[in-house]
Design a protein around this motif. Structure first.
Motif, PDB file in Angstrom:
ATOM      1  N   GLU A  96       0.837  -1.197   0.000  1.00 46.76           N
ATOM      2  CA  GLU A  96       0.000   0.000   0.000  1.00 46.76           C
ATOM      3  C   GLU A  96       0.882   1.261   0.000  1.00 46.76           C
ATOM      4  OE1 GLU A  96      -2.377   0.081   3.465  1.00 46.76           O
ATOM      5  OE2 GLU A  96      -4.210   0.540   2.348  1.00 46.76           O
ATOM      6  N   HIS A  97       1.905   1.251   0.845  1.00 43.87           N
ATOM      7  CA  HIS A  97       2.784   2.422   0.903  1.00 43.87           C
ATOM      8  C   HIS A  97       3.631   2.558  -0.348  1.00 43.87           C
ATOM      9  CE1 HIS A  97       1.581   3.042   5.024  1.00 43.87           C
ATOM     10  NE2 HIS A  97       2.100   4.233   4.881  1.00 43.87           N
ATOM     11  N   LYS A 105       1.488   4.292  -2.870  1.00 46.86           N
ATOM     12  CA  LYS A 105       1.353   5.714  -2.538  1.00 46.86           C
ATOM     13  C   LYS A 105       2.567   6.501  -3.050  1.00 46.86           C
ATOM     14  CE  LYS A 105       0.743   8.419   1.681  1.00 46.86           C
ATOM     15  NZ  LYS A 105       0.016   8.450   2.939  1.00 46.86           N
ATOM     16  N   PHE A 134       2.644   6.630  -6.766  1.00 49.04           N
ATOM     17  CA  PHE A 134       1.694   7.594  -7.341  1.00 49.04           C
ATOM     18  C   PHE A 134       2.233   9.022  -7.228  1.00 49.04           C
ATOM     19  CE2 PHE A 134      -1.854  10.565  -6.806  1.00 49.04           C
ATOM     20  CZ  PHE A 134      -2.426  10.429  -8.052  1.00 49.04           C
ATOM     21  N   TYR A 135       2.762   9.367  -6.058  1.00 53.64           N
ATOM     22  CA  TYR A 135       3.335  10.710  -5.906  1.00 53.64           C
ATOM     23  C   TYR A 135       4.464  10.939  -6.914  1.00 53.64           C
ATOM     24  CZ  TYR A 135       0.739  11.450  -1.554  1.00 53.64           C
ATOM     25  OH  TYR A 135      -0.249  11.623  -0.631  1.00 53.64           O
ATOM     26  N   ARG A 180       4.727   9.483  -9.871  1.00 52.92           N
ATOM     27  CA  ARG A 180       4.137   9.677 -11.210  1.00 52.92           C
ATOM     28  C   ARG A 180       3.558  11.080 -11.354  1.00 52.92           C
ATOM     29  NH1 ARG A 180       0.002   5.907 -12.474  1.00 52.92           N
ATOM     30  NH2 ARG A 180      -0.018   5.209 -10.308  1.00 52.92           N
ATOM     31  N   MET A 181       2.968  11.577 -10.257  1.00 50.36           N
ATOM     32  CA  MET A 181       2.462  12.961 -10.279  1.00 50.36           C
ATOM     33  C   MET A 181       3.610  13.947 -10.502  1.00 50.36           C
ATOM     34  SD  MET A 181      -0.865  13.510  -9.634  1.00 50.36           S
ATOM     35  CE  MET A 181      -1.035  15.007  -8.642  1.00 50.36           C
ATOM     36  N   ASP A 227       4.714  13.925 -14.025  1.00 52.58           N
ATOM     37  CA  ASP A 227       3.665  14.260 -14.989  1.00 52.58           C
ATOM     38  C   ASP A 227       3.847  15.705 -15.456  1.00 52.58           C
ATOM     39  OD1 ASP A 227       1.331  13.706 -16.450  1.00 52.58           O
ATOM     40  OD2 ASP A 227       0.129  14.786 -14.975  1.00 52.58           O
ATOM     41  N   LYS A 264       9.419   6.943   3.230  1.00 53.20           N
ATOM     42  CA  LYS A 264       8.982   8.160   2.555  1.00 53.20           C
ATOM     43  C   LYS A 264       9.463   8.201   1.111  1.00 53.20           C
ATOM     44  CE  LYS A 264       7.294   9.715   6.413  1.00 53.20           C
ATOM     45  NZ  LYS A 264       6.037   8.987   6.673  1.00 53.20           N
ATOM     46  N   PRO A 289      -5.737   6.255  -6.302  1.00 52.65           N
ATOM     47  CA  PRO A 289      -5.346   7.392  -7.133  1.00 52.65           C
ATOM     48  C   PRO A 289      -5.169   7.020  -8.600  1.00 52.65           C
ATOM     49  CG  PRO A 289      -3.446   6.525  -5.953  1.00 52.65           C
ATOM     50  CD  PRO A 289      -4.617   5.734  -5.499  1.00 52.65           C
ATOM     51  N   LEU A 346      -3.851   9.116 -12.297  1.00 54.19           N
ATOM     52  CA  LEU A 346      -3.271  10.366 -12.784  1.00 54.19           C
ATOM     53  C   LEU A 346      -4.337  11.278 -13.359  1.00 54.19           C
ATOM     54  CD1 LEU A 346       0.112   9.725 -14.605  1.00 54.19           C
ATOM     55  CD2 LEU A 346      -0.311  10.946 -12.489  1.00 54.19           C
ATOM     56  N   ALA A 395      -6.338  13.064 -10.678  1.00 57.01           N
ATOM     57  CA  ALA A 395      -5.449  14.001 -10.002  1.00 57.01           C
ATOM     58  C   ALA A 395      -5.233  15.240 -10.861  1.00 57.01           C
ATOM     59  CB  ALA A 395      -4.115  13.325  -9.700  1.00 57.01           C
ATOM     60  N   ARG A 396      -4.983  15.021 -12.148  1.00 62.97           N
ATOM     61  CA  ARG A 396      -4.791  16.154 -13.067  1.00 62.97           C
ATOM     62  C   ARG A 396      -6.034  17.038 -13.090  1.00 62.97           C
ATOM     63  NH1 ARG A 396      -3.178  12.708 -17.726  1.00 62.97           N
ATOM     64  NH2 ARG A 396      -0.987  12.262 -17.422  1.00 62.97           N
ATOM     65  N   LEU A 436      -6.370  19.079  -9.931  1.00 57.52           N
ATOM     66  CA  LEU A 436      -5.412  20.185  -9.902  1.00 57.52           C
ATOM     67  C   LEU A 436      -5.821  21.278 -10.885  1.00 57.52           C
ATOM     68  CD1 LEU A 436      -2.008  18.254  -9.587  1.00 57.52           C
ATOM     69  CD2 LEU A 436      -3.326  19.357  -7.784  1.00 57.52           C
ATOM     70  N   VAL A 439      -2.708  10.719  -0.749  1.00 59.34           N
ATOM     71  CA  VAL A 439      -3.146   9.350  -0.981  1.00 59.34           C
ATOM     72  C   VAL A 439      -3.261   8.622   0.360  1.00 59.34           C
ATOM     73  CG1 VAL A 439      -2.555   7.164  -2.089  1.00 59.34           C
ATOM     74  CG2 VAL A 439      -2.068   9.316  -3.250  1.00 59.34           C
ATOM     75  N   LYS A 440      -4.376   7.921   0.526  1.00 62.11           N
ATOM     76  CA  LYS A 440      -4.566   7.126   1.729  1.00 62.11           C
ATOM     77  C   LYS A 440      -3.670   5.886   1.674  1.00 62.11           C
ATOM     78  CE  LYS A 440      -9.375   8.447   2.517  1.00 62.11           C
ATOM     79  NZ  LYS A 440     -10.771   7.969   2.505  1.00 62.11           N
ATOM     80  N   PRO A 441      -3.222   5.272   2.739  1.00 64.29           N
ATOM     81  CA  PRO A 441      -3.532   5.645   4.114  1.00 64.29           C
ATOM     82  C   PRO A 441      -2.904   6.988   4.525  1.00 64.29           C
ATOM     83  CG  PRO A 441      -1.871   3.918   4.036  1.00 64.29           C
ATOM     84  CD  PRO A 441      -2.354   4.104   2.646  1.00 64.29           C
ATOM     85  N   LYS A 453       1.455  19.058   4.319  1.00 59.96           N
ATOM     86  CA  LYS A 453       0.741  19.550   3.144  1.00 59.96           C
ATOM     87  C   LYS A 453      -0.255  20.643   3.512  1.00 59.96           C
ATOM     88  CE  LYS A 453       1.604  15.863  -0.068  1.00 59.96           C
ATOM     89  NZ  LYS A 453       1.186  14.656  -0.773  1.00 59.96           N
TER      90      LYS A 453
END
Lengths: 817, 119
Positions: free
Chosen positions: A92-93, A96, A99-100, A102-103, A106, A575, B83, B85, B88-89, B92, B101-103, B112
């Motif tokens: 799961e982490h 996360k 995804f960050y 990839r953002m 992007d 992290k 999530p 992309l 998210a795009r 934004l 993003v959870k958790p 943040k």
């Protein structure tokens, strides 16, 4: 495989087929080590780009990040296979962080909305759409009374549209990501392929029709065309001077092809290298193309409105520099003809201050010279700074401005690095992290010594243990006998700007307490502080990352999990991808280490080693750990052992000088507890176990009242090799047991192990060393295991321990019998 | 300290966010119903809205669009467990400042929120 299936398999195997579970765990662990190595290499590659040690296209950054993410996902999968329930939050982490990342990667693709063509007037000041050249020329047309030829700009959106419609992004990126400026020999081939991608594609029909219409309009009256680059970053802060292609005398029916050729010029070697070395991406430098009618000039050339060289003869501090040739100006710019150079006064009456170089008469009338001087001053006012102007004067003496851009003074010259006169203590070392720093040499033999290190020390170590990272703030530099740039420590060092060199001989050539200068970029260590090499104090110790990496680095290369004992050392504490790599590696080794429970469960299919030594040892061959001769027998002979680490360990254990006696060595504590002598001494419950493969050994040795666990990979890949040794317990008093640990620590530390003790338990590690060195340590461990089995009972004091350390080290150094 | 709302169809998630941020001294109101949240926004114009992407009747992005109409100065942070992309795009583009993003990680959320409120 889904998580549930995996979990189900785990439980099923645990209950029904323990051998299969071990096999699966072992295979996952092998794969984990491979993935770990890949991850660390990718992180090192990324950091080299982030800290400017190497330069590459943005496409490579994206590609490296994607590969890193995939490798970490695999690593996480390996650890989950080894232990499906213990690290539940990990996948799961990972998702996360992935995804960050990839953002962060992007980037908006280029805008592909029409209109695609602008007139020069429409292009005025719109650098982001028309490129610097066209935007500036448009401003000249709109905001001054200077003459500019009419023209059209095929803008940046047209470029993006072409790339998108023709499906060129992927083929371009596939080649762009291979360009690394430290490998210039590959650039011409890739540039050729990139240009081929553009030239071989079709300009979308609608766009081609518009370009054709513009070309027809501009060529009315039979004129030919000039088709010139006007890239997005061109003529802005960066000049890109002469980097891109322009075409002259283009026939209107060739305009569309010419457009394509100018676009392709974006990918010629020199333009690629210039762009990449300035940290710009392909999309950021989208190519606009300016189409102008050709002017057949009487004279043409370049005007610098403020020549920094001034006017030495007339004594005037400021002057304009005019370069002129008769006919077209291109021959001047490309250097094929030598122009007349004149210096013109900037103030007062227009006059020629000096006629410098070049043969023949000045090809300009006095009126034209006055026009040019006037134009130069106007352009300087318009753009607010000195200008570099391309101009042409036609047969009717009319002056046209063809281009005006900021005049760039010469970049400061890079001084050639002088070789310092200082004494060279070590050279030819390999850079794991770049930079130069000076400090006092401290030899690091055990990790515990780190806490006593003074700030600014140059640590000389045998390897690059990750734990050093925690002390990064105190280290000026590191010189290690082995290790590589693909290590966690090197990664942290690069981030902190700490030079790290790797190569043999550090302990001998760098004396304890000496002041030295480590020049990682030159691979050398010099005696004393060599001030000429050291960076100025303001930048010492900090390395500025490329701003494009500001969001990427914290998610990839940054390592904050350095202490496996800390509460944050958990999936939630990860992290960055680097944290995940560190976590998975640490836990993977720990999982392997706990492979055999004390009850020896899961070893049902193992076979007993037949030996004259009084010990009971069972072997479980996972893969290629025994020669064929030993596979069929129920009892295995020592010479059947093929496993590299097992053989080395056995070699030491069976050393004839040990003196074994005839007590059979089983777990006496367990024997006392469960049976008071009822169990046979050959009982599996009490014996020692070894799980082996060709290059792996996991061994649990039970001798009398103590036990030790040894876990090791020993193969050709130094980076994958390690030894982890744990020693606990004993039949003597606590004091005696501690004295025995002191003995072991003394010997192992001098053999290059990192040792730590807690209570009567010793943990020793030896990692990432070549096969041969690892084998020697394994044999030493075998020997030590044998000689220490009852040692505690006879130990009295420290002095005795010191004597024993020397005695046994000599024995080990002499080579095992 | 800031006036913050949290909209999440699962009340536990909302409460968790509320707890974390209240410890930082913020005034936090949690909602599970989109309509209630929008009524609150119309009246109170909070500094920040933390929106889950998947709500009962609307998506977080739709609520974000509504909030921009009702209170253009209210900043937004999106929350999601799944999530993509694309969403998210889109968020934004519609003016969300950040994406969580959870958790939910306490340190990450605090950082943040502080960053968004400061910017």
């Amino acid at each position: 495989m889904s998580f549930i299936t995996q979990l189900f398999r785990h439980w099923t195997y645990q209950v029904f087929a323990p051998g299969s579970l071990l096999r699966a765990k072992y295979n996952a662990f092998k794969d984990l080590l491979r993935s770990d190595d890949i991850c660390l290499s990718l992180i090192a590659d990324l950091e080299e780009l982030a800290y400017g040690q190497d330069k590459a296209d943005q496409a490579r950054v994206v590609w490296l990040c994607e590969r890193l993410s995939a490798a970490v996902e695999r690593l996480v999968g390996n650890l989950m296979t080894m232990s499906p329930t213990r690290y539940m939050g990990l996948p799961e982490h990972f998702k996360k962080i992935d995804f960050y990342l990839r953002m962060a990667l992007d980037r908006p693709g280029g805008d592909i909305a029409p209109p695609y063509l602008l007139s020069l007037t429409e292009a005025a000041g719109r650098q982001e759409l028309a490129g610097g050249k066209a935007a500036n020329l448009g401003r000249v047309a709109v905001e001054t009374d200077l003459a500019v030829p009419p023209g059209y700009v095929v803008n940046a959106n047209a470029f993006h549209y072409f790339i998108e419609a023709a499906g060129l992004r992927r083929p371009l990126d596939r080649r762009l990501r291979q360009i690394v400026l430290s490998r210039p020999e590959d650039v011409p081939r890739l540039a050729g392929e990139l240009m081929e991608v553009i030239l071989g594609a079709e300009v979308p029909q609608g766009l081609a029709a518009q370009i054709q219409a513009a070309a027809d309009e501009l060529s009315r009256g039979g004129r030919l065309l000039a088709v010139r680059s006007s890239a997005l970053a061109e003529d802005s802060e960066l000049s890109f001077a002469g980097q891109y292609a322009s075409e002259l005398h283009v026939r209107p029916d060739d305009a569309v092809e010419s457009y394509k050729r100018v676009l392709a010029g974006k990918y010629c070697s020199r333009a690629l290298v210039y762009r990449i070395s300035h940290g710009l991406s392909d999309t950021e430098t989208a190519m606009s193309v300016l189409i102008l009618p050709m002017i057949e000039p009487k004279a043409a050339g370049v005007l610098y409105t403020l020549d920094p060289e001034g006017c030495p003869l007339s004594g005037e501090p400021e002057a304009m520099s005019l370069f002129a040739v008769s006919g077209l100006g291109e021959s001047l710019v490309d250097g094929s003809r030598t122009p007349r150079r004149l210096l013109l006064s900037r103030r007062g009456r227009p006059k020629i201050l000096e006629a410098c170089s070049g043969p023949g008469p000045v090809p300009l009338s006095e009126a034209s010279l006055a026009d040019l001087r006037e134009a130069g001053l106007k352009l300087e006012t318009l753009f607010g700074r000195p200008q570099d102007v391309e101009w042409a004067v036609d047969a009717e003496d009319r002056l046209f401005i063809l281009q005006s851009r900021q005049f760039h003074m010469d970049a400061p010259r890079h001084e050639a690095r002088s070789v310092p006169r200082a004494e060279v203590l070590a050279s030819g070392l390999i850079r794991a992290s770049g930079g130069v720093a000076a400090g006092t040499v401290r030899h690091l033999r055990t990790v515990g010594e780190l806490t006593s290190f003074p700030p600014g020390a140059v640590a000389v170590t045998s390897t690059l243990p990750p734990i050093l990272a925690q002390f990064a703030g105190r280290l000026a530099a590191v010189v290690a006998e082995t290790g590589s740039r693909a290590s966690h420590l090197a990664s942290v060092a690069r981030e902190n700007g700490i030079p790290v060199l790797v190569g043999p001989g550090g302990f001998q050539s760098l004396p304890e307490g000496a002041e030295v200068t480590v020049d990682a970029d030159a691979g050398a260590v010099y005696a004393g502080r060599v001030e000429e090499l050291l960076p100025p104090p303001s930048v010492e110790g900090e390395r500025v990352a490329d701003p494009r990496f500001a969001r990427i680095l914290p998610l990839t290369a940054k390592l904050s999990l350095t202490d496996p004992e800390a509460p944050e050392f958990s999936p939630e504490g990860c992290k960055s991808l680097h944290d995940m790599v560190r976590f998975c590696h640490e836990k993977g080794v720990a999982e392997m280490f706990s492979l055999v429970g004390k009850g020896g469960r899961g070893l049902a299919s193992s076979r007993k080693l037949r030996t004259e030594l009084p010990l009971v040892l069972y072997l479980l061959d996972l893969e290629d750990g025994l020669f064929d001769s030993g596979r069929s027998r129920s009892e295995v002979l020592p010479e059947d052992i093929k496993s590299q680490p097992m053989w080395a360990f056995w070699w030491g254990l069976a050393d004839r000088s040990v003196g074994w006696g005839d007590l059979v060595h089983v777990d006496w504590e367990e024997l006392d507890r469960v049976s008071a002598g009822i169990f046979s001494k050959n009982s599996r419950l009490l014996a020692s176990y070894a799980i082996i493969s060709a290059d792996y050994l996991h061994c649990m040795i039970r001798f009398g009242y103590h036990f030790s666990v040894l876990d090791s990979v020993c193969g050709h890949e130094a980076n994958g090799n390690y030894i982890q040794f744990r020693f606990k317990g004993g039949g003597g008093s606590l004091e005696q047991r501690l004295l025995r640990l002191e003995f072991l620590t003394g010997v192992l530390t001098r053999l290059g192990f990192e040792c730590s003790t807690r209570g009567d338990m010793l943990d020793a590690k030896y990692a990432r060393k070549p096969e041969n060195d690892t084998q020697k340590r394994l044999a030493a461990l075998g020997y030590l295991t044998a000689v220490t089995r009852l040692m505690d009972m006879g130990l009295k004091d420290r002095e005795q321990v010191e004597g024993l350390v020397d005695q046994h080290l000599r024995r080990i150094e002499r080579g095992r019998a | 300290m800031a006036d913050i709302i949290v909209v999440d169809d699962i009340s536990d998630a909302g409460v968790l966010v509320k707890r974390i941020l209240e410890r930082g001294g913020h005034k936090v109101t949690a909602f599970t119903e989109e309509e209630d949240a929008l009524t609150f926004v119309r009246k109170n114009k909070p500094d920040l809205a933390i929106l889950d992407m998947k709500l009962k009747k609307m998506t977080g992005v739709e609520v974000l669009e509504e909030i921009r109409k009702l209170s253009p100065d209210t900043k937004a942070i999106m929350l999601t467990g799944y999530p993509t992309l694309e969403t998210a795009r889109e968020a934004l583009r519609l003016g969300a400042s950040e994406y969580c993003v959870k958790p939910i990680d306490k340190g990450e959320l605090e950082a943040k929120v502080a960053e968004v409120l400061a910017g």
